[in-house]
Design an enzyme around this catalytic site. Sequence first.
Site, short mmCIF file in Angstrom:
data_model
loop_
_atom_site.label_atom_id
_atom_site.label_comp_id
_atom_site.label_asym_id
_atom_site.label_seq_id
_atom_site.Cartn_x
_atom_site.Cartn_y
_atom_site.Cartn_z
N GLY A 78 0.81 -1.22 0.00
CA GLY A 78 0.00 0.00 0.00
C GLY A 78 0.84 1.27 0.00
O GLY A 78 1.98 1.29 0.45
N ARG A 142 1.08 -5.89 -4.87
CA ARG A 142 1.10 -6.76 -3.69
C ARG A 142 1.56 -8.17 -4.00
O ARG A 142 1.35 -9.09 -3.22
CB ARG A 142 -0.28 -6.77 -3.03
CG ARG A 142 -0.69 -5.40 -2.48
CD ARG A 142 -1.96 -5.47 -1.66
NE ARG A 142 -2.36 -4.16 -1.16
CZ ARG A 142 -1.91 -3.62 -0.03
NH1 ARG A 142 -1.04 -4.27 0.71
NH2 ARG A 142 -2.33 -2.42 0.36
N ASP A 172 6.33 -4.87 6.72
CA ASP A 172 6.98 -6.02 7.35
C ASP A 172 7.01 -7.24 6.43
O ASP A 172 8.04 -7.91 6.32
CB ASP A 172 6.31 -6.35 8.70
CG ASP A 172 4.81 -6.54 8.59
OD1 ASP A 172 4.23 -6.15 7.57
OD2 ASP A 172 4.22 -7.07 9.55
N ASP A 173 5.91 -7.54 5.73
CA ASP A 173 5.90 -8.68 4.83
C ASP A 173 6.85 -8.48 3.66
O ASP A 173 7.59 -9.39 3.26
CB ASP A 173 4.48 -8.95 4.31
CG ASP A 173 3.61 -9.65 5.34
OD1 ASP A 173 4.16 -10.22 6.30
OD2 ASP A 173 2.37 -9.62 5.19
N LYS A 199 8.42 0.96 5.30
CA LYS A 199 7.24 1.73 4.90
C LYS A 199 5.98 1.12 5.47
O LYS A 199 5.81 -0.10 5.41
CB LYS A 199 7.14 1.75 3.37
CG LYS A 199 5.85 2.37 2.84
CD LYS A 199 5.08 1.50 1.86
CE LYS A 199 4.67 0.17 2.39
NZ LYS A 199 3.63 -0.52 1.62
N THR A 200 5.11 1.90 6.06
CA THR A 200 3.72 1.56 6.33
C THR A 200 3.10 2.68 7.15
O THR A 200 3.67 3.11 8.15
CB THR A 200 3.52 0.22 7.07
OG1 THR A 200 2.14 0.12 7.46
CG2 THR A 200 4.36 0.08 8.31
N ASP A 202 0.60 2.28 8.89
CA ASP A 202 0.07 1.66 10.10
C ASP A 202 1.00 1.82 11.30
O ASP A 202 0.57 1.67 12.45
CB ASP A 202 -0.20 0.17 9.88
CG ASP A 202 -1.43 -0.07 9.02
OD1 ASP A 202 -2.11 0.91 8.67
OD2 ASP A 202 -1.70 -1.24 8.68
N GLY A 248 -5.64 0.58 10.42
CA GLY A 248 -4.81 -0.10 11.40
C GLY A 248 -5.44 -1.42 11.79
O GLY A 248 -6.11 -1.52 12.81
N GLU A 308 -9.53 0.06 12.88
CA GLU A 308 -10.09 -0.76 11.81
C GLU A 308 -10.22 -2.24 12.20
O GLU A 308 -11.21 -2.89 11.89
CB GLU A 308 -9.18 -0.62 10.58
CG GLU A 308 -9.54 -1.46 9.38
CD GLU A 308 -8.50 -1.33 8.28
OE1 GLU A 308 -8.87 -1.52 7.12
OE2 GLU A 308 -7.31 -1.07 8.59
#
Length: 552
Positions: A78, A142, A172-173, A199-200, A202, A248, A308
Amino acid sequence: MTISALQQARAQYQPKLPKSLKGAVKIVDGAATESVADQAEIKELFPNTYGMPLLTFEATDAAANVGPVNVGVILSGGQAPGGHNVISGIFDGIKKLNADSKLYGFLGGPGGLVDHKYMEITAEYLEGYRNTGGFDIIGSGRTKLEEEAQFDKGLEILKELNIKALVIIGGDDSNTNACVLAEYYAAKNAGVQVVGCPKTIDGDLKNEMIETSFGFDTAVKVYSELIGNIQRDANSAKKYWHFIKLMGRSASHIGLEAALQTQPNITLVSEEVAAKKQTLGEIVDYMANIIAKRAANGNNFGVALIPEGLVEFVPEMKALIAELNDLLAEGSESEAKFKSYTDKAEGRAFVSSILSAESAKVYNSLPSLIADQLTLDRDPHGNVQVSLIETEKLLGEMVKTRLAELKAEGKYVGKFGTQFHFFGYEGRCAAPSNFDADYCYSLGYTASVLIGSGKTGYMSSVRNTTAPADEWIAGGVPVTMMMNMEKRHGHMKPVIQKALVELDGAPFKYLAENREKWAIETSYLYPGPIQYWGPSEVCDRTTVTLQLEQKK
């Protein structure tokens, strides 16, 4: 191409760098590392990239003589504000190493590497993207890099373009996959380094070496502006409760930081719900009691922040979702029977009949809209898509019912009107704040130094981020250091450990100390829009979370 006045002005902004990156750089090895857990298993899986030292950069007078180096870059997952500046930092960094270095972007995310879709990022092309939001410079995707066939297919184009290093910008993934790729290429002696960037929005990719993931700062500032605007409206109209769901799914960092910036009446934190094993009824009672207390003071309005992924942390909802995943699994007899019902009410009755007594009770207590979302909206793996559950409406309906009961008992004297919101996409591609513009540029520049020094299996690290940018500490952290073993799709796999909200951490403690006051009083803060020009304490400020964590 026509661009806005803000874009024109931001194009002139020169991101700030730590002093260690402004000239020649010396790399200082720190202590050898080990994974956060499951050390033996992680070491066995990553024999070539496990146990590497922490790296810190220092300024030096001795400039390294580095030949041209071709680098590939991938945007994965994302969007998050600042991605374009990471790429700008990589570009400027490798050009400083050697003017003949080239940067190639793989299009549409990791799939671009596998499918050999790419473009060369030139200085002229890059100029239009500096200090802008979004990932549209090369696009994102993705696709997961997990299979050796993908690694080998990617290696073909890397060899063809003479690319010596690959930078994967992701969460993380994505960085877990980057580490697996680094290990694979190292084992094959393929001559390709792999470096990650955190990056994120969240905020759940963080640890002592990664103080914050990029994009979090900007996204929460955007959400906080909107929340502040809604609080001002609520305090003006004085007739609505606004239930706001925030991104989140796995962690509540966004909701917590937004609460610290705006001081709403109610802030739910998923991690607290899980720790206290709070039921849906207890959460509804907590909210209804605050609404009733405010009504007793003549205040029939307020703002509630809801993460979320909340429903996955509520014990009985978690159990219900797990049962539904099993009972309505693709191809199962019960799934076929459920799909045979054209009448939704009949379908709900059937689902209720096949659930355990406890889960059926929970299921039957839900508004029909939410019950339908639990059964109809499923992902490719057959699991409930929790992000599609309108948790804010679920709580709104249940609170409304509870308030009617309180009114009948003479314990509620107010009027309850609701407005519902979900803030997600509004923040993912915002023009980066000064902090994220600087931080991302520094992360990209750090990646170029790691590449120039022949490092692989590392993630860019920029620390001391509550200090002025000049004092930031740049370096690298081995990705294996952040890993543990977790069950994914029925198998134990190495993954970067997600950072959840720490209930004994300073940011949550600050919320806990103040939320009773914020609940009953109208203590709203109105942070306003992101500022790019003006006093440093306004324009360059970091998140409240970082300030509390570092006590600055």
